[in-house]
Write an enzyme that holds these catalytic residues in place. Sequence first.
Site, PDB file in Angstrom:
ATOM      1  N   ARG A 166     -29.747  -5.209 -92.638  1.00 53.80           N
ATOM      2  CA  ARG A 166     -28.862  -4.178 -92.063  1.00 53.80           C
ATOM      3  C   ARG A 166     -29.646  -3.196 -91.192  1.00 53.80           C
ATOM      4  O   ARG A 166     -29.416  -1.981 -91.223  1.00 53.80           O
ATOM      5  CB  ARG A 166     -28.098  -3.405 -93.154  1.00 53.80           C
ATOM      6  CG  ARG A 166     -27.164  -4.194 -94.048  1.00 53.80           C
ATOM      7  CD  ARG A 166     -26.032  -4.832 -93.299  1.00 53.80           C
ATOM      8  NE  ARG A 166     -26.390  -6.176 -92.885  1.00 53.80           N
ATOM      9  CZ  ARG A 166     -26.313  -7.259 -93.640  1.00 53.80           C
ATOM     10  NH1 ARG A 166     -25.854  -7.173 -94.838  1.00 53.80           N
ATOM     11  NH2 ARG A 166     -26.646  -8.443 -93.185  1.00 53.80           N
ATOM     12  N   SER A 250     -19.201  -1.324 -96.611  1.00 52.02           N
ATOM     13  CA  SER A 250     -20.075  -0.811 -97.673  1.00 52.02           C
ATOM     14  C   SER A 250     -20.643   0.521 -97.203  1.00 52.02           C
ATOM     15  O   SER A 250     -21.293   0.577 -96.161  1.00 52.02           O
ATOM     16  CB  SER A 250     -21.234  -1.772 -97.925  1.00 52.02           C
ATOM     17  OG  SER A 250     -20.720  -3.008 -98.323  1.00 52.02           O
ATOM     18  N   GLU A 370     -25.111   3.294 -95.225  1.00 49.22           N
ATOM     19  CA  GLU A 370     -25.245   2.189 -94.257  1.00 49.22           C
ATOM     20  C   GLU A 370     -24.655   2.546 -92.886  1.00 49.22           C
ATOM     21  O   GLU A 370     -25.249   2.216 -91.864  1.00 49.22           O
ATOM     22  CB  GLU A 370     -24.561   0.931 -94.804  1.00 49.22           C
ATOM     23  CG  GLU A 370     -24.686  -0.259 -93.862  1.00 49.22           C
ATOM     24  CD  GLU A 370     -24.095  -1.538 -94.433  1.00 49.22           C
ATOM     25  OE1 GLU A 370     -24.505  -1.938 -95.536  1.00 49.22           O
ATOM     26  OE2 GLU A 370     -23.232  -2.122 -93.771  1.00 49.22           O
TER      27      GLU A 370
HETATM   28  C1  LIG Z   1     -13.669  -3.286 -93.844  1.00 51.52           C
HETATM   29  C2  LIG Z   1     -15.075  -3.424 -93.323  1.00 51.52           C
HETATM   30  C3  LIG Z   1     -15.846  -4.503 -93.712  1.00 51.52           C
HETATM   31  C4  LIG Z   1     -17.171  -4.641 -93.220  1.00 51.52           C
HETATM   32  N1  LIG Z   1     -17.900  -5.727 -93.614  1.00 51.52           N
HETATM   33  C5  LIG Z   1     -19.166  -5.888 -93.146  1.00 51.52           C
HETATM   34  C6  LIG Z   1     -19.942  -7.012 -93.548  1.00 51.52           C
HETATM   35  O1  LIG Z   1     -19.492  -7.881 -94.306  1.00 51.52           O
HETATM   36  N2  LIG Z   1     -21.205  -7.125 -93.058  1.00 51.52           N
HETATM   37  C7  LIG Z   1     -21.729  -6.211 -92.197  1.00 51.52           C
HETATM   38  O2  LIG Z   1     -22.885  -6.379 -91.780  1.00 51.52           O
HETATM   39  N3  LIG Z   1     -21.008  -5.132 -91.797  1.00 51.52           N
HETATM   40  C8  LIG Z   1     -19.743  -4.958 -92.240  1.00 51.52           C
HETATM   41  N4  LIG Z   1     -19.011  -3.862 -91.850  1.00 51.52           N
HETATM   42  C9  LIG Z   1     -19.609  -2.857 -90.945  1.00 51.52           C
HETATM   43  C10 LIG Z   1     -19.228  -3.055 -89.462  1.00 51.52           C
HETATM   44  O3  LIG Z   1     -18.069  -3.815 -89.326  1.00 51.52           O
HETATM   45  C11 LIG Z   1     -20.334  -3.730 -88.664  1.00 51.52           C
HETATM   46  O4  LIG Z   1     -21.522  -2.984 -88.748  1.00 51.52           O
HETATM   47  C12 LIG Z   1     -19.967  -3.885 -87.172  1.00 51.52           C
HETATM   48  O5  LIG Z   1     -20.943  -4.650 -86.515  1.00 51.52           O
HETATM   49  C13 LIG Z   1     -19.801  -2.555 -86.446  1.00 51.52           C
HETATM   50  O6  LIG Z   1     -19.255  -2.839 -85.179  1.00 51.52           O
HETATM   51  P1  LIG Z   1     -18.499  -1.729 -84.334  1.00 51.52           P
HETATM   52  O7  LIG Z   1     -18.226  -2.282 -82.996  1.00 51.52           O
HETATM   53  O8  LIG Z   1     -17.310  -1.250 -85.094  1.00 51.52           O
HETATM   54  O9  LIG Z   1     -19.617  -0.603 -84.255  1.00 51.52           O
HETATM   55  P2  LIG Z   1     -19.393   0.986 -84.185  1.00 51.52           P
HETATM   56  O10 LIG Z   1     -18.986   1.479 -85.536  1.00 51.52           O
HETATM   57  O11 LIG Z   1     -18.532   1.345 -83.059  1.00 51.52           O
HETATM   58  O12 LIG Z   1     -20.881   1.456 -83.906  1.00 51.52           O
HETATM   59  C14 LIG Z   1     -21.878   1.332 -84.907  1.00 51.52           C
HETATM   60  C15 LIG Z   1     -23.232   1.754 -84.297  1.00 51.52           C
HETATM   61  O13 LIG Z   1     -23.625   0.799 -83.316  1.00 51.52           O
HETATM   62  C16 LIG Z   1     -23.759   1.454 -82.058  1.00 51.52           C
HETATM   63  N5  LIG Z   1     -23.260   0.525 -81.043  1.00 51.52           N
HETATM   64  C17 LIG Z   1     -21.998   0.063 -80.889  1.00 51.52           C
HETATM   65  N6  LIG Z   1     -21.947  -0.787 -79.833  1.00 51.52           N
HETATM   66  C18 LIG Z   1     -23.200  -0.865 -79.340  1.00 51.52           C
HETATM   67  C19 LIG Z   1     -23.786  -1.555 -78.244  1.00 51.52           C
HETATM   68  N7  LIG Z   1     -23.073  -2.370 -77.434  1.00 51.52           N
HETATM   69  N8  LIG Z   1     -25.120  -1.398 -78.004  1.00 51.52           N
HETATM   70  C20 LIG Z   1     -25.862  -0.585 -78.794  1.00 51.52           C
HETATM   71  N9  LIG Z   1     -25.351   0.115 -79.822  1.00 51.52           N
HETATM   72  C21 LIG Z   1     -24.040  -0.032 -80.098  1.00 51.52           C
HETATM   73  C22 LIG Z   1     -22.936   2.733 -82.147  1.00 51.52           C
HETATM   74  O14 LIG Z   1     -23.404   3.727 -81.253  1.00 51.52           O
HETATM   75  C23 LIG Z   1     -23.172   3.102 -83.585  1.00 51.52           C
HETATM   76  O15 LIG Z   1     -24.423   3.730 -83.724  1.00 51.52           O
HETATM   77  C24 LIG Z   1     -17.699  -3.684 -92.337  1.00 51.52           C
HETATM   78  C25 LIG Z   1     -16.898  -2.598 -91.943  1.00 51.52           C
HETATM   79  C26 LIG Z   1     -15.599  -2.459 -92.438  1.00 51.52           C
HETATM   80  C27 LIG Z   1     -14.760  -1.292 -92.009  1.00 51.52           C
END
Ligand SMILES: Cc1cc2nc3c(=O)[nH]c(=O)nc-3n(C[C@H](O)[C@H](O)[C@H](O)COP(=O)(O)OP(=O)(O)OC[C@H]3O[C@@H](n4cnc5c(N)ncnc54)[C@H](O)[C@@H]3O)c2cc1C
Length: 378
Positions: A166, A250, A370
């Site tokens: 992570r 998480s 996380e």
């Molecule tokens: C119900 C639920 C279940 C989940 N299950 C998992 C799981 O099983 N495994 C897991 O690993 N994660 C899980 N997650 C966490 C999350 O979905 C992941 O980390 C996902 O990759 C985040 O994507 P996002 O586009 O929503 O990022 P955001 O929340 O929009 O951004 C997260 C971070 O990444 C940065 N960011 C976003 N886009 C970019 C980019 N293009 N370049 C550089 N930085 C960027 C943002 O600035 C921020 O710091 C879960 C979340 C939820 C709500």
Amino acid sequence: MPEVAPVPLSQLTTLRTGGEPARLVEAHTADELISALREAWSVGEPWFVLGGGSNLFVGDEPFDGTVIRVRTSGIEELPGSRSETVRLRVQAGHDWDALVAETVARGYAGIEAMSGIPGTVGAAPVQNVGAYGQEIVQTLVEVEVIDEATGEVSTVPAPELGLGFRTSVLKQHYGSVPERSAVILSVTLELERVGTDERPIAGEQLRGALGLEADQAVSLRWIRDHVLATRARKGMVLDAEDPDTWSAGSFFQNAIVSEAFARTLPEACPKWPMGPALDAVTVIPLAAFDGILPPPPVENRQVKVSAAWLIENAGLSRGFRFPRSRAGLSTKHTLALTNRGEATAAEIAQLARFVQQRVQSEFGLLLQPEPVLVNVEL
Ligand SMILES: Cc1cc2nc3c(=O)[nH]c(=O)nc-3n(C[C@H](O)[C@H](O)[C@H](O)COP(=O)(O)OP(=O)(O)OC[C@H]3O[C@@H](n4cnc5c(N)ncnc54)[C@H](O)[C@@H]3O)c2cc1C
């Protein structure tokens, strides 16, 4: 710059918290994204990029800077490095689960166990997303990024991203800035062409989670459907009707501790040793051997311990919440802090601190969040 009327970030994050940013920009093409970033950097104000908002915990106060929402999309298919593989170059704003669905439909294996993870493709390498034994590091070839320091676009091979549990050099961990301040524009994955037929599945963790025997053959479609069903039972698939999914997934990471510390934790606490337990071999040239053997090297192995177990065994059960608070632990999964409707970031933070304190006083370790924290402290 495609600036839009700002809305509170509680409307754009899955934990449903966050005040309004001073500026909100929506970038629908890579060129728009690049120019929006360069403009924000030239002003020198606070900024961050927003994907699906599913790994963010944003504070209630207004964000005094620019939020750039990545809304690019598109999948380009390229030849693989071998005849049995294919490469996909995917734009950063593409929906992750839509990509997984597409790969399953095309018969390409490698990310099917990560079905149902919310968010965008560009955010996936940021914390090396993973589930059921698959992580993006296993299939990631390279990313195209733009660096804040230079404003230049370059292609970075996956091994240079520091992808770990992570984490990556791009992730802003709580209390520290990212090692490399850069934004991902596109992601290239290499997947196996396996087709849509049934085949035995490698990976004990995935087989265990899906109740499969070692030699049982299933299709990519079957894996996707069963992963989605398993995740839904834990509230880990977004559902607008189910407050157990109004979370950032998480909230706490499994803790990484030394082997010596792990031994102080109860036997029943699930622990996973990280890295092989190989004894280092010291070779002493015969000419240098003076008859005295040096003491064996001290092993410094790390162990990952289950944060969910620690929380439950610190006396906090599923569904826990303070009287009158609108924040609570998910009723399906102790690791997810959830917004039960209109909870403020202050209410979520109060719950998070309480969980940390309970675990620390019971087991002596501080759980680390996380999600990325913006405008809020624990
Ligand atoms: C119900 C639920 C279940 C989940 N299950 C998992 C799981 O099983 N495994 C897991 O690993 N994660 C899980 N997650 C966490 C999350 O979905 C992941 O980390 C996902 O990759 C985040 O994507 P996002 O586009 O929503 O990022 P955001 O929340 O929009 O951004 C997260 C971070 O990444 C940065 N960011 C976003 N886009 C970019 C980019 N293009 N370049 C550089 N930085 C960027 C943002 O600035 C921020 O710091 C879960 C979340 C939820 C709500």
